[in-house]
Design a protein around this motif. Structure first.
Motif, PDB file in Angstrom:
ATOM      1  N   ARG A 217       0.850  -1.199   0.000  1.00 13.58           N
ATOM      2  CA  ARG A 217       0.000   0.000   0.000  1.00 13.58           C
ATOM      3  C   ARG A 217       0.880   1.243   0.000  1.00 13.58           C
ATOM      4  NH1 ARG A 217      -2.757  -1.390   5.369  1.00 13.58           N
ATOM      5  NH2 ARG A 217      -0.564  -1.784   5.683  1.00 13.58           N
ATOM      6  N   VAL A 218       0.707   2.061  -1.031  1.00 16.83           N
ATOM      7  CA  VAL A 218       1.537   3.247  -1.224  1.00 16.83           C
ATOM      8  C   VAL A 218       0.663   4.499  -1.163  1.00 16.83           C
ATOM      9  CG1 VAL A 218       3.110   4.443  -2.794  1.00 16.83           C
ATOM     10  CG2 VAL A 218       3.109   1.938  -2.704  1.00 16.83           C
ATOM     11  N   ALA A 219       1.054   5.444  -0.321  1.00  9.40           N
ATOM     12  CA  ALA A 219       0.409   6.760  -0.264  1.00  9.40           C
ATOM     13  C   ALA A 219       1.354   7.740  -0.946  1.00  9.40           C
ATOM     14  CB  ALA A 219       0.158   7.167   1.183  1.00  9.40           C
ATOM     15  N   ALA A 220       0.840   8.499  -1.906  1.00  9.81           N
ATOM     16  CA  ALA A 220       1.698   9.432  -2.638  1.00  9.81           C
ATOM     17  C   ALA A 220       0.900  10.650  -3.066  1.00  9.81           C
ATOM     18  CB  ALA A 220       2.292   8.750  -3.860  1.00  9.81           C
ATOM     19  N   PHE A 221       1.506  11.824  -2.986  1.00  9.77           N
ATOM     20  CA  PHE A 221       0.803  13.011  -3.453  1.00  9.77           C
ATOM     21  C   PHE A 221       0.830  13.035  -4.983  1.00  9.77           C
ATOM     22  CE2 PHE A 221       5.097  14.308  -2.399  1.00  9.77           C
ATOM     23  CZ  PHE A 221       5.467  15.261  -3.332  1.00  9.77           C
ATOM     24  N   PRO A 222      -0.176  13.639  -5.602  1.00  9.05           N
ATOM     25  CA  PRO A 222      -0.405  13.484  -7.040  1.00  9.05           C
ATOM     26  C   PRO A 222       0.782  13.775  -7.945  1.00  9.05           C
ATOM     27  CG  PRO A 222      -2.291  14.534  -6.029  1.00  9.05           C
ATOM     28  CD  PRO A 222      -1.236  14.430  -4.965  1.00  9.05           C
ATOM     29  N   SER A 223       1.527  14.841  -7.709  1.00  7.17           N
ATOM     30  CA  SER A 223       2.611  15.169  -8.638  1.00  7.17           C
ATOM     31  C   SER A 223       3.723  14.130  -8.607  1.00  7.17           C
ATOM     32  CB  SER A 223       3.161  16.573  -8.360  1.00  7.17           C
ATOM     33  OG  SER A 223       3.645  16.661  -7.033  1.00  7.17           O
ATOM     34  N   ILE A 224       4.066  13.628  -7.426  1.00  5.62           N
ATOM     35  CA  ILE A 224       5.112  12.606  -7.352  1.00  5.62           C
ATOM     36  C   ILE A 224       4.584  11.260  -7.851  1.00  5.62           C
ATOM     37  CG2 ILE A 224       4.824  11.750  -4.997  1.00  5.62           C
ATOM     38  CD1 ILE A 224       8.175  12.627  -6.549  1.00  5.62           C
TER      39      ILE A 224
ATOM     40  N   ALA B 251      -1.289  -1.123  -4.298  1.00  3.74           N
ATOM     41  CA  ALA B 251      -2.485  -0.306  -4.095  1.00  3.74           C
ATOM     42  C   ALA B 251      -1.994   1.111  -3.828  1.00  3.74           C
ATOM     43  CB  ALA B 251      -3.296  -0.833  -2.921  1.00  3.74           C
ATOM     44  N   VAL B 252      -2.201   1.989  -4.786  1.00  2.00           N
ATOM     45  CA  VAL B 252      -1.724   3.366  -4.671  1.00  2.00           C
ATOM     46  C   VAL B 252      -2.912   4.256  -4.348  1.00  2.00           C
ATOM     47  CG1 VAL B 252      -0.615   5.288  -5.867  1.00  2.00           C
ATOM     48  CG2 VAL B 252       0.120   2.933  -6.323  1.00  2.00           C
ATOM     49  N   GLU B 253      -2.747   5.057  -3.310  1.00  2.00           N
ATOM     50  CA  GLU B 253      -3.777   6.017  -2.952  1.00  2.00           C
ATOM     51  C   GLU B 253      -3.154   7.403  -2.938  1.00  2.00           C
ATOM     52  OE1 GLU B 253      -7.151   6.881   0.452  1.00  2.00           O
ATOM     53  OE2 GLU B 253      -5.991   5.041   0.530  1.00  2.00           O
ATOM     54  N   GLU B 254      -3.758   8.313  -3.687  1.00  2.00           N
ATOM     55  CA  GLU B 254      -3.249   9.676  -3.714  1.00  2.00           C
ATOM     56  C   GLU B 254      -3.632  10.380  -2.416  1.00  2.00           C
ATOM     57  OE1 GLU B 254      -4.427  11.791  -7.218  1.00  2.00           O
ATOM     58  OE2 GLU B 254      -3.100  10.595  -8.481  1.00  2.00           O
ATOM     59  N   MET B 255      -2.608  10.911  -1.756  1.00  2.00           N
ATOM     60  CA  MET B 255      -2.803  11.641  -0.500  1.00  2.00           C
ATOM     61  C   MET B 255      -1.797  12.766  -0.450  1.00  2.00           C
ATOM     62  SD  MET B 255      -3.003   8.761   2.448  1.00  2.00           S
ATOM     63  CE  MET B 255      -4.096   7.359   2.347  1.00  2.00           C
ATOM     64  N   GLU B 256      -2.192  13.831   0.167  1.00  2.00           N
ATOM     65  CA  GLU B 256      -1.241  14.907   0.420  1.00  2.00           C
ATOM     66  C   GLU B 256      -0.199  14.376   1.412  1.00  2.00           C
ATOM     67  OE1 GLU B 256      -0.935  17.794  -1.209  1.00  2.00           O
ATOM     68  OE2 GLU B 256      -2.536  16.976  -2.453  1.00  2.00           O
ATOM     69  N   PRO B 257       1.008  14.943   1.417  1.00  2.00           N
ATOM     70  CA  PRO B 257       2.085  14.412   2.258  1.00  2.00           C
ATOM     71  C   PRO B 257       1.728  14.212   3.734  1.00  2.00           C
ATOM     72  CG  PRO B 257       2.978  15.975   0.709  1.00  2.00           C
ATOM     73  CD  PRO B 257       1.483  16.040   0.555  1.00  2.00           C
ATOM     74  N   ALA B 258       1.073  15.179   4.359  1.00  2.00           N
ATOM     75  CA  ALA B 258       0.726  15.034   5.781  1.00  2.00           C
ATOM     76  C   ALA B 258      -0.238  13.859   5.981  1.00  2.00           C
ATOM     77  CB  ALA B 258       0.119  16.319   6.316  1.00  2.00           C
ATOM     78  N   ASP B 259      -1.182  13.696   5.053  1.00  2.00           N
ATOM     79  CA  ASP B 259      -2.119  12.571   5.136  1.00  2.00           C
ATOM     80  C   ASP B 259      -1.393  11.244   4.911  1.00  2.00           C
ATOM     81  OD1 ASP B 259      -4.211  14.362   5.562  1.00  2.00           O
ATOM     82  OD2 ASP B 259      -4.632  14.529   3.415  1.00  2.00           O
ATOM     83  N   GLY B 260      -0.411  11.248   4.017  1.00  2.00           N
ATOM     84  CA  GLY B 260       0.392  10.044   3.771  1.00  2.00           C
ATOM     85  C   GLY B 260       1.159   9.623   5.011  1.00  2.00           C
ATOM     86  N   LEU B 261       1.723  10.596   5.716  1.00  2.00           N
ATOM     87  CA  LEU B 261       2.427  10.291   6.964  1.00  2.00           C
ATOM     88  C   LEU B 261       1.467   9.728   8.007  1.00  2.00           C
ATOM     89  CD1 LEU B 261       4.969  13.196   7.542  1.00  2.00           C
ATOM     90  CD2 LEU B 261       5.470  10.772   7.249  1.00  2.00           C
ATOM     91  N   ALA B 262       0.267  10.303   8.075  1.00  2.00           N
ATOM     92  CA  ALA B 262      -0.728   9.803   9.024  1.00  2.00           C
ATOM     93  C   ALA B 262      -1.139   8.382   8.663  1.00  2.00           C
ATOM     94  CB  ALA B 262      -1.943  10.725   9.044  1.00  2.00           C
ATOM     95  N   ALA B 263      -1.303   8.104   7.375  1.00  2.00           N
ATOM     96  CA  ALA B 263      -1.664   6.754   6.929  1.00  2.00           C
ATOM     97  C   ALA B 263      -0.553   5.767   7.258  1.00  2.00           C
ATOM     98  CB  ALA B 263      -1.960   6.752   5.425  1.00  2.00           C
ATOM     99  N   LEU B 264       0.672   6.189   7.126  1.00  2.00           N
ATOM    100  CA  LEU B 264       1.818   5.339   7.462  1.00  2.00           C
ATOM    101  C   LEU B 264       1.834   5.055   8.954  1.00  2.00           C
ATOM    102  CD1 LEU B 264       4.361   4.068   6.148  1.00  2.00           C
ATOM    103  CD2 LEU B 264       5.578   6.149   6.759  1.00  2.00           C
ATOM    104  N   GLY B 265       1.601   6.072   9.744  1.00  2.00           N
ATOM    105  CA  GLY B 265       1.600   5.920  11.195  1.00  2.00           C
ATOM    106  C   GLY B 265       0.467   5.065  11.719  1.00  2.00           C
TER     107      GLY B 265
ATOM    108  N   TRP C  61      -0.832   2.507   9.972  1.00  2.00           N
ATOM    109  CA  TRP C  61      -0.745   1.227   9.251  1.00  2.00           C
ATOM    110  C   TRP C  61      -1.751   1.103   8.110  1.00  2.00           C
ATOM    111  CZ3 TRP C  61       3.492  -1.547   9.964  1.00  2.00           C
ATOM    112  CH2 TRP C  61       4.202  -1.342  11.133  1.00  2.00           C
ATOM    113  N   ARG C  62      -2.245   2.239   7.587  1.00  2.00           N
ATOM    114  CA  ARG C  62      -3.099   2.195   6.399  1.00  2.00           C
ATOM    115  C   ARG C  62      -2.266   2.251   5.135  1.00  2.00           C
ATOM    116  NH1 ARG C  62      -6.122   6.843   6.088  1.00  2.00           N
ATOM    117  NH2 ARG C  62      -4.830   7.800   7.679  1.00  2.00           N
ATOM    118  N   ALA C  63      -0.968   2.519   5.273  1.00  2.00           N
ATOM    119  CA  ALA C  63      -0.035   2.545   4.142  1.00  2.00           C
ATOM    120  C   ALA C  63       1.268   1.894   4.584  1.00  2.00           C
ATOM    121  CB  ALA C  63       0.216   3.975   3.676  1.00  2.00           C
ATOM    122  N   ASP C  64       1.930   1.244   3.631  1.00  2.00           N
ATOM    123  CA  ASP C  64       3.228   0.630   3.909  1.00  2.00           C
ATOM    124  C   ASP C  64       4.369   1.578   3.555  1.00  2.00           C
ATOM    125  OD1 ASP C  64       2.119  -1.975   4.619  1.00  2.00           O
ATOM    126  OD2 ASP C  64       1.591  -2.118   2.501  1.00  2.00           O
ATOM    127  N   ILE C  65       4.126   2.422   2.570  1.00  2.00           N
ATOM    128  CA  ILE C  65       5.111   3.399   2.105  1.00  2.00           C
ATOM    129  C   ILE C  65       4.375   4.709   1.863  1.00  2.00           C
ATOM    130  CG2 ILE C  65       6.644   4.048   0.198  1.00  2.00           C
ATOM    131  CD1 ILE C  65       7.152   1.104  -0.272  1.00  2.00           C
TER     132      ILE C  65
END
Length: 127
Positions: A24-31, A53-67, A69-73
């Motif tokens: 599970r990958v969280a990434a902001f749209p441009s990257i 499974a890629v989910e577009e998230m803004e960086p702060a949301d991606g960090l929260a998802a990582l913390g 366990w909703r995202a692996d990266i």
């Protein structure tokens, strides 16, 4: 029965070496649009049993998802990291380095400097 057992052991040994499951990958749209297409293609070729499974998230949301366990990266920019808050349990790997450019009128007091930090622009109107 022994032949079946040997075959099962061989298949298990193969599975242990092969990456499988969901990443599970969280990434902001441009990257996500810049880095992920080639990466996904390469991972699919190398590890056909790995599902991304890629989910577009803004960086702060991606960090929260990582913390949580909703995202692996989480692919983030360093501006999303809060200096006053520890990112326990996270390892960071730099993938790229961006340069930010500032355009100023020649008459601007900061125009003659060879480089500026974002903090130098804190009192300036800018977009």
């Amino acid at each position: 029965l022994m032949a079946v057992l040997d075959e099962a052991k061989s298949e298990l040994a193969l599975l242990r070496r092969e990456l499988a499951g969901e990443l599970r990958v969280a990434a902001f749209p441009s990257i996500a649009s810049a880095l992920l297409p080639e990466t996904i293609q390469a991972l699919r070729a190398a590890y056909p049993r790995l599902r991304l499974a890629v989910e577009e998230m803004e960086p702060a949301d991606g960090l929260a998802a990582l913390g949580s366990w909703r995202a692996d990266i989480a692919l983030i920019d360093h501006l999303a990291l809060r200096r006053d808050r520890r990112q326990d349990g996270c390892g960071f790997v730099a993938l790229a380095r961006d340069s930010l450019h500032v355009l100023l009128p020649e008459s601007h007091p900061l125009a003659g400097r060879p480089w500026l930090g974002v903090a130098d622009l804190r009192n300036e109107p800018w977009a």
